[in-house]
Motif scaffolding. Sequence first.
Motif, PDB file in Angstrom:
ATOM      1  N   VAL A   5      -2.302   9.358  -2.058  1.00 26.73           N
ATOM      2  CA  VAL A   5      -3.383  10.008  -1.309  1.00 26.73           C
ATOM      3  C   VAL A   5      -2.840  11.209  -0.530  1.00 26.73           C
ATOM      4  O   VAL A   5      -3.449  12.294  -0.519  1.00 26.73           O
ATOM      5  CB  VAL A   5      -4.050   8.999  -0.357  1.00 26.73           C
ATOM      6  N   LEU A   6      -1.680  11.046   0.108  1.00 30.73           N
ATOM      7  CA  LEU A   6      -1.118  12.149   0.886  1.00 30.73           C
ATOM      8  C   LEU A   6      -0.674  13.309  -0.001  1.00 30.73           C
ATOM      9  O   LEU A   6      -0.782  14.475   0.390  1.00 30.73           O
ATOM     10  CB  LEU A   6       0.063  11.653   1.730  1.00 30.73           C
ATOM     11  N   ARG A  46       0.820  -1.218   0.000  1.00 27.99           N
ATOM     12  CA  ARG A  46       0.000   0.000   0.000  1.00 27.99           C
ATOM     13  C   ARG A  46       0.858   1.275   0.000  1.00 27.99           C
ATOM     14  O   ARG A  46       0.315   2.371   0.112  1.00 27.99           O
ATOM     15  CB  ARG A  46      -0.931   0.002   1.215  1.00 27.99           C
ATOM     16  N   ARG A  53       1.836   6.165  10.013  1.00 25.42           N
ATOM     17  CA  ARG A  53       0.577   5.850  10.696  1.00 25.42           C
ATOM     18  C   ARG A  53      -0.346   5.043   9.784  1.00 25.42           C
ATOM     19  O   ARG A  53      -0.929   4.050  10.203  1.00 25.42           O
ATOM     20  CB  ARG A  53      -0.109   7.154  11.122  1.00 25.42           C
ATOM     21  N   ARG A  54      -0.431   5.441   8.527  1.00 26.53           N
ATOM     22  CA  ARG A  54      -1.373   4.771   7.625  1.00 26.53           C
ATOM     23  C   ARG A  54      -0.878   3.390   7.188  1.00 26.53           C
ATOM     24  O   ARG A  54      -1.679   2.555   6.769  1.00 26.53           O
ATOM     25  CB  ARG A  54      -1.635   5.660   6.404  1.00 26.53           C
ATOM     26  N   LEU A  55       0.436   3.173   7.258  1.00 24.06           N
ATOM     27  CA  LEU A  55       0.969   1.851   6.900  1.00 24.06           C
ATOM     28  C   LEU A  55       1.100   0.932   8.113  1.00 24.06           C
ATOM     29  O   LEU A  55       1.454  -0.244   7.966  1.00 24.06           O
ATOM     30  CB  LEU A  55       2.345   1.994   6.234  1.00 24.06           C
ATOM     31  N   GLY A  56       0.849   1.461   9.293  1.00 23.06           N
ATOM     32  CA  GLY A  56       1.036   0.659  10.498  1.00 23.06           C
ATOM     33  C   GLY A  56       2.492   0.363  10.779  1.00 23.06           C
ATOM     34  O   GLY A  56       2.831  -0.672  11.364  1.00 23.06           O
ATOM     35  N   GLU A 102      -3.833  15.183  -0.489  1.00 22.46           N
ATOM     36  CA  GLU A 102      -4.345  15.815   0.731  1.00 22.46           C
ATOM     37  C   GLU A 102      -3.482  16.997   1.172  1.00 22.46           C
ATOM     38  O   GLU A 102      -3.994  18.039   1.577  1.00 22.46           O
ATOM     39  CB  GLU A 102      -4.410  14.774   1.860  1.00 22.46           C
ATOM     40  N   GLU A 116      -0.010   3.702  -2.882  1.00 20.83           N
ATOM     41  CA  GLU A 116      -1.367   4.244  -2.701  1.00 20.83           C
ATOM     42  C   GLU A 116      -1.389   5.314  -1.613  1.00 20.83           C
ATOM     43  O   GLU A 116      -1.969   6.400  -1.792  1.00 20.83           O
ATOM     44  CB  GLU A 116      -2.308   3.100  -2.330  1.00 20.83           C
ATOM     45  N   VAL A 117      -0.753   5.025  -0.485  1.00 20.04           N
ATOM     46  CA  VAL A 117      -0.726   5.994   0.620  1.00 20.04           C
ATOM     47  C   VAL A 117      -0.014   7.270   0.198  1.00 20.04           C
ATOM     48  O   VAL A 117      -0.466   8.391   0.494  1.00 20.04           O
ATOM     49  CB  VAL A 117      -0.042   5.365   1.859  1.00 20.04           C
ATOM     50  N   GLU A 173       2.722  10.700   8.914  1.00 21.03           N
ATOM     51  CA  GLU A 173       1.405  10.301   8.420  1.00 21.03           C
ATOM     52  C   GLU A 173       1.502   9.027   7.570  1.00 21.03           C
ATOM     53  O   GLU A 173       0.629   8.154   7.649  1.00 21.03           O
ATOM     54  CB  GLU A 173       0.790  11.446   7.615  1.00 21.03           C
ATOM     55  N   VAL A 174       2.552   8.909   6.758  1.00 24.64           N
ATOM     56  CA  VAL A 174       2.749   7.671   5.986  1.00 24.64           C
ATOM     57  C   VAL A 174       2.893   6.492   6.946  1.00 24.64           C
ATOM     58  O   VAL A 174       2.278   5.431   6.761  1.00 24.64           O
ATOM     59  CB  VAL A 174       4.000   7.768   5.082  1.00 24.64           C
TER      60      VAL A 174
END
Length: 454
Positions: free
Chosen positions: A63-64, A56, A265-268, A67, A59-60, A262-263
């Motif tokens: 999106v960022l 992902r 956080r969204r990737l875990g 945003e 994709e992340v 932020e990357v």
Amino acid sequence: MRFSSEEILETIGMIAEDRLDVRTVTLGISLWDCSDPDPRACGRKVADKIRARAGRLGEVATVLEAEFGIPIVNTRVSLTPLAWVVPRAEPEAFLEVARAVDEAGADVGVNFVGGFSALVHKGATEVDQALIRAVPRVLAETERLCSSVVLASTRTGINMDACLEMGRIVRETARLTADRDGIGCAKLVVFANPVEDNPFMAGAFLGPGEPEATVLVGVSGPGAVRRALEGLAPDADLGQVAETIKKTAFKITRMGELVGREVARRLGARFGILDLSLAPTPAEGDSVARILEAMGLARAGAPGSTAAVMMLNDAVKKGGVFASSSVGGLSGAFIPVSEDAGMIQAAAEGVLTLEKLEAMTAVCSVGLDMVAVPGDTSAETLAGIIADEMAIGVANGKTTAVRIIPAPGKVAGDRVRFGGLLGEAPVMPVNPTSCAGFVRRGGRIPAPIQGFRN
């Protein structure tokens, strides 16, 4: 993190006018659980883990970008050095794993994967030697894989046997990619004192002290720094120049950390570091050399260039560490010749010589980077150039590196063209005086006295 309206507006201006961007979001992935004596099984484990962890990432990032309005130029993956993961002393085993890694990199959409690496600064195991022998074919037969070999450290000295071997490997890599001006060498770097969390290629690998998966961010801001300096009064002294660079680096760092956290956080994954190295591109204006010109030098390479680079590197670090406690990687100024329009011009005009570049590397982030030399440069001469750069790193307790391209069939004054971020470069002349008798002695140059700090 909280940002003032003034910071936001300034950052928007840097992005719109000065090519400020996040150069790379690199996901570091640990491979300690992927080792297997069967190369096919090992390759499958590594590839599955890349797909699971980095699937992902693109994709992340996309999106960022939308945003935040901040360009994210590259997504990449760095791995645990494969010499620690593939327990086989046969080059063919490394080739098989490399092909699997390359396919996985294509599947997750990254442009480079780092970690085809070995650390031999004190000596090489049979497995290390097998990986090194596989390097030319791996770099010729894969698209994304990058390779690095550690040859020296302040603690151990310089492995001269490995320096000479890498001189031969660099030449063989150039030969196998001669149809593309030796581009394989652009994906191969040798190090002294490498860092374990470098997000930039070709030298990225994930060190043994790193977590399972970690986000490493590299920002780029030469255009923003140059623009800030051009706004200074003509009579501004060098103290004011340094202060302006610090303030600009502070803003760049804040932007990069925002994206990196932020990357992650969204990737875990964990957020690792922000590398605020001023990484240039071949685009006009996005150039470290142009920063030096904005300071008052007619060209990079002129007398005073080493002092100017030292001040730039130091001011960038100071601005970064004031903005964030997560500054890491290399963080300073890169001076890759083929990737910097100002450096290309200076080298083509003969202002910037190999010897002056070497002097500047004593005070910048890395070392001799993306330097093209004549195709008939011998392995011994390449080893001598590599050893000199390793000595600068070892004696000064800093990272240094060499990424050099003996351009097949080319002589001094010709050009090599790689395209994209790798750019193009004039072939630079090399001192023809032989160093063969020195480098063929082999063995290890002992660690300097400053290496014994315990």
